[in-house]
Design a protein around this motif. Sequence first.
Motif, PDB file in Angstrom:
ATOM      1  N   ILE A 262       0.833  -1.205   0.000  1.00  0.00           N
ATOM      2  CA  ILE A 262       0.000   0.000   0.000  1.00  0.00           C
ATOM      3  C   ILE A 262       0.863   1.249   0.000  1.00  0.00           C
ATOM      4  O   ILE A 262       0.628   2.204  -0.747  1.00  0.00           O
ATOM      5  CB  ILE A 262      -0.933  -0.005   1.227  1.00  0.00           C
ATOM      6  N   LEU A 263       1.888   1.244   0.838  1.00  0.00           N
ATOM      7  CA  LEU A 263       2.741   2.415   0.986  1.00  0.00           C
ATOM      8  C   LEU A 263       3.573   2.669  -0.272  1.00  0.00           C
ATOM      9  O   LEU A 263       3.723   3.822  -0.716  1.00  0.00           O
ATOM     10  CB  LEU A 263       3.659   2.222   2.191  1.00  0.00           C
ATOM     11  N   LEU A 264       4.106   1.619  -0.874  1.00  0.00           N
ATOM     12  CA  LEU A 264       4.908   1.801  -2.081  1.00  0.00           C
ATOM     13  C   LEU A 264       4.042   2.215  -3.266  1.00  0.00           C
ATOM     14  O   LEU A 264       4.507   2.918  -4.169  1.00  0.00           O
ATOM     15  CB  LEU A 264       5.686   0.519  -2.395  1.00  0.00           C
ATOM     16  N   LYS A 265       2.783   1.805  -3.284  1.00  0.00           N
ATOM     17  CA  LYS A 265       1.861   2.262  -4.316  1.00  0.00           C
ATOM     18  C   LYS A 265       1.625   3.764  -4.173  1.00  0.00           C
ATOM     19  O   LYS A 265       1.636   4.516  -5.159  1.00  0.00           O
ATOM     20  CB  LYS A 265       0.535   1.509  -4.228  1.00  0.00           C
ATOM     21  N   ARG A 266       1.440   4.238  -2.925  1.00  0.00           N
ATOM     22  CA  ARG A 266       1.266   5.667  -2.682  1.00  0.00           C
ATOM     23  C   ARG A 266       2.519   6.442  -3.079  1.00  0.00           C
ATOM     24  O   ARG A 266       2.443   7.546  -3.633  1.00  0.00           O
ATOM     25  CB  ARG A 266       0.956   5.913  -1.197  1.00  0.00           C
ATOM     26  N   ALA A 267       3.669   5.856  -2.801  1.00  0.00           N
ATOM     27  CA  ALA A 267       4.928   6.511  -3.158  1.00  0.00           C
ATOM     28  C   ALA A 267       5.071   6.624  -4.673  1.00  0.00           C
ATOM     29  O   ALA A 267       5.470   7.675  -5.201  1.00  0.00           O
ATOM     30  CB  ALA A 267       6.109   5.730  -2.578  1.00  0.00           C
ATOM     31  N   TYR A 268       4.724   5.549  -5.377  1.00  0.00           N
ATOM     32  CA  TYR A 268       4.814   5.569  -6.845  1.00  0.00           C
ATOM     33  C   TYR A 268       3.920   6.667  -7.415  1.00  0.00           C
ATOM     34  O   TYR A 268       4.323   7.419  -8.312  1.00  0.00           O
ATOM     35  CB  TYR A 268       4.403   4.206  -7.403  1.00  0.00           C
ATOM     36  N   GLU A 269       2.715   6.772  -6.895  1.00  0.00           N
ATOM     37  CA  GLU A 269       1.764   7.777  -7.387  1.00  0.00           C
ATOM     38  C   GLU A 269       2.213   9.195  -7.068  1.00  0.00           C
ATOM     39  O   GLU A 269       1.904  10.138  -7.813  1.00  0.00           O
ATOM     40  CB  GLU A 269       0.384   7.504  -6.793  1.00  0.00           C
ATOM     41  N   ALA A 270       2.963   9.364  -5.974  1.00  0.00           N
ATOM     42  CA  ALA A 270       3.402  10.702  -5.564  1.00  0.00           C
ATOM     43  C   ALA A 270       4.617  11.195  -6.335  1.00  0.00           C
ATOM     44  O   ALA A 270       4.852  12.409  -6.421  1.00  0.00           O
ATOM     45  CB  ALA A 270       3.715  10.711  -4.071  1.00  0.00           C
ATOM     46  N   LEU A 271       5.367  10.269  -6.911  1.00  0.00           N
ATOM     47  CA  LEU A 271       6.621  10.641  -7.570  1.00  0.00           C
ATOM     48  C   LEU A 271       6.415  11.026  -9.027  1.00  0.00           C
ATOM     49  O   LEU A 271       5.552  10.473  -9.715  1.00  0.00           O
ATOM     50  CB  LEU A 271       7.611   9.470  -7.512  1.00  0.00           C
ATOM     51  N   TYR A 317      10.818  -7.221  -1.064  1.00  0.00           N
ATOM     52  CA  TYR A 317      10.717  -5.815  -1.452  1.00  0.00           C
ATOM     53  C   TYR A 317      10.690  -5.668  -2.976  1.00  0.00           C
ATOM     54  O   TYR A 317       9.888  -4.911  -3.533  1.00  0.00           O
ATOM     55  CB  TYR A 317      11.905  -5.020  -0.917  1.00  0.00           C
ATOM     56  N   GLU A 318      11.579  -6.395  -3.647  1.00  0.00           N
ATOM     57  CA  GLU A 318      11.675  -6.267  -5.107  1.00  0.00           C
ATOM     58  C   GLU A 318      10.382  -6.700  -5.780  1.00  0.00           C
ATOM     59  O   GLU A 318       9.940  -6.075  -6.756  1.00  0.00           O
ATOM     60  CB  GLU A 318      12.861  -7.096  -5.615  1.00  0.00           C
ATOM     61  N   SER A 319       9.755  -7.743  -5.265  1.00  0.00           N
ATOM     62  CA  SER A 319       8.502  -8.214  -5.825  1.00  0.00           C
ATOM     63  C   SER A 319       7.414  -7.143  -5.725  1.00  0.00           C
ATOM     64  O   SER A 319       6.669  -6.892  -6.683  1.00  0.00           O
ATOM     65  CB  SER A 319       8.061  -9.493  -5.100  1.00  0.00           C
ATOM     66  N   VAL A 320       7.322  -6.492  -4.572  1.00  0.00           N
ATOM     67  CA  VAL A 320       6.307  -5.458  -4.374  1.00  0.00           C
ATOM     68  C   VAL A 320       6.598  -4.225  -5.225  1.00  0.00           C
ATOM     69  O   VAL A 320       5.681  -3.612  -5.776  1.00  0.00           O
ATOM     70  CB  VAL A 320       6.210  -5.085  -2.879  1.00  0.00           C
ATOM     71  N   LEU A 321       7.857  -3.853  -5.337  1.00  0.00           N
ATOM     72  CA  LEU A 321       8.226  -2.703  -6.163  1.00  0.00           C
ATOM     73  C   LEU A 321       7.822  -2.930  -7.624  1.00  0.00           C
ATOM     74  O   LEU A 321       7.242  -2.049  -8.267  1.00  0.00           O
ATOM     75  CB  LEU A 321       9.730  -2.440  -6.066  1.00  0.00           C
ATOM     76  N   LYS A 322       8.120  -4.110  -8.134  1.00  0.00           N
ATOM     77  CA  LYS A 322       7.753  -4.424  -9.514  1.00  0.00           C
ATOM     78  C   LYS A 322       6.240  -4.433  -9.700  1.00  0.00           C
ATOM     79  O   LYS A 322       5.717  -3.935 -10.698  1.00  0.00           O
ATOM     80  CB  LYS A 322       8.347  -5.784  -9.911  1.00  0.00           C
ATOM     81  N   LYS A 323       5.544  -4.981  -8.722  1.00  0.00           N
ATOM     82  CA  LYS A 323       4.087  -5.058  -8.796  1.00  0.00           C
ATOM     83  C   LYS A 323       3.454  -3.681  -8.853  1.00  0.00           C
ATOM     84  O   LYS A 323       2.403  -3.482  -9.464  1.00  0.00           O
ATOM     85  CB  LYS A 323       3.561  -5.830  -7.586  1.00  0.00           C
ATOM     86  N   ASN A 324       4.109  -2.702  -8.231  1.00  0.00           N
ATOM     87  CA  ASN A 324       3.556  -1.348  -8.181  1.00  0.00           C
ATOM     88  C   ASN A 324       4.104  -0.431  -9.256  1.00  0.00           C
ATOM     89  O   ASN A 324       3.916   0.787  -9.188  1.00  0.00           O
ATOM     90  CB  ASN A 324       3.783  -0.747  -6.794  1.00  0.00           C
ATOM     91  N   THR A 346      13.316   3.264  -9.469  1.00  0.00           N
ATOM     92  CA  THR A 346      13.034   4.516 -10.189  1.00  0.00           C
ATOM     93  C   THR A 346      11.771   4.374 -11.047  1.00  0.00           C
ATOM     94  O   THR A 346      11.577   3.356 -11.704  1.00  0.00           O
ATOM     95  CB  THR A 346      14.235   4.905 -11.063  1.00  0.00           C
ATOM     96  N   LYS A 347      10.943   5.404 -11.004  1.00  0.00           N
ATOM     97  CA  LYS A 347       9.702   5.432 -11.776  1.00  0.00           C
ATOM     98  C   LYS A 347      10.003   5.851 -13.206  1.00  0.00           C
ATOM     99  O   LYS A 347      10.639   6.878 -13.409  1.00  0.00           O
ATOM    100  CB  LYS A 347       8.722   6.427 -11.133  1.00  0.00           C
TER     101      LYS A 347
END
Length: 347
Positions: A262-271, A317-324, A346-347
Amino acid sequence: MNQKQNDISWEDFLKIAGGHTAFQLLWGGIELGLFDKLSVRTDQTLESIAKEMGIEIYPARVLLIGLTSLGLIRLDNGLYRNSQLAEARLVRGKPGTVVPILGWQAHIVYPGMIDFVASLKANKNVGLSRFKGNETNLYDRLAHDPHLQTIFQDSMSGLSKFANELLPKVLDFSRFKHVVDAGGGDGTNALEIARAFPGVKTSVFDSSSVCELARQNIAKAKMASQVGTWEGDFFHKPFPPHTDCILFCHILTIWSIGKIEILLKRAYEALPVGGSVIIFNMMGGDDDQGPISTALGSPYFLAIATGEGMLHPWKDYESVLKKNGFKQILRLKDGLPLDHGILVATK
């Protein structure tokens, strides 16, 4: 057979079975200033050490025999001195000292870990009941006890100074305009990055009580023009305007992978495009066999902190980052202490 799965020695087993006593011996030496005193004046007798510590000969002997057997101090020809490790890590004020971190262990981890078995059975942080408040996690409850909160923040700052000071040396932050340290605590990380990269603005994103501690340190450092604070819960409150780098330092470990997602998804959207998330903390091995530092760290999150976190493996962590949505993910670990690692996405 994997080396990690070989049978342990009887001596190693005794250190596990008597771990509670071994820690109290260590903490006794720290609290009574033994390592500090032996650093100032080495090669002391039992009698002189007892006098300096302000205790009788009998308890001093119990303490010194225990610490000598553990290899933390040395005894030669009736004279005591610090071991090399004790001199490097257990003397207050020395660069690389772990004394503040051990204070957190003594006052927070040790009491709560009594309830570890109950926490395993209940799948929740039963040890949290030993701390004031009704909140569901340790970090919110610490606001009810300023003394414990100071101990906790000092320990996290000590960990930051021990490991995080390498962060601006390993990573080039100059390409960013605004680095937000999510869960940035007393501002240690934000200040270090700002000092190393004068053209970069940094912000501490944390609760109001913690941000107040950060503001005190920022004012003391006279860096308010470059380092700021942003109060709130980053699961719900938007990130500060113009954020192009979000740093999660020793913070994602407190949550389950589901909440991290959830948090990394919010971070992706904010960047913005080209913006980065940086994850920096101790990492579990991808084979679920250690290392020992992370294996011993994870029970704290189950029994006390949140009832759901752990020192997650790199791959999680890597799995969640890729998913988001993050495509470029860099793994860094060379030269970092205490099994720390860095992931740059990096986005």
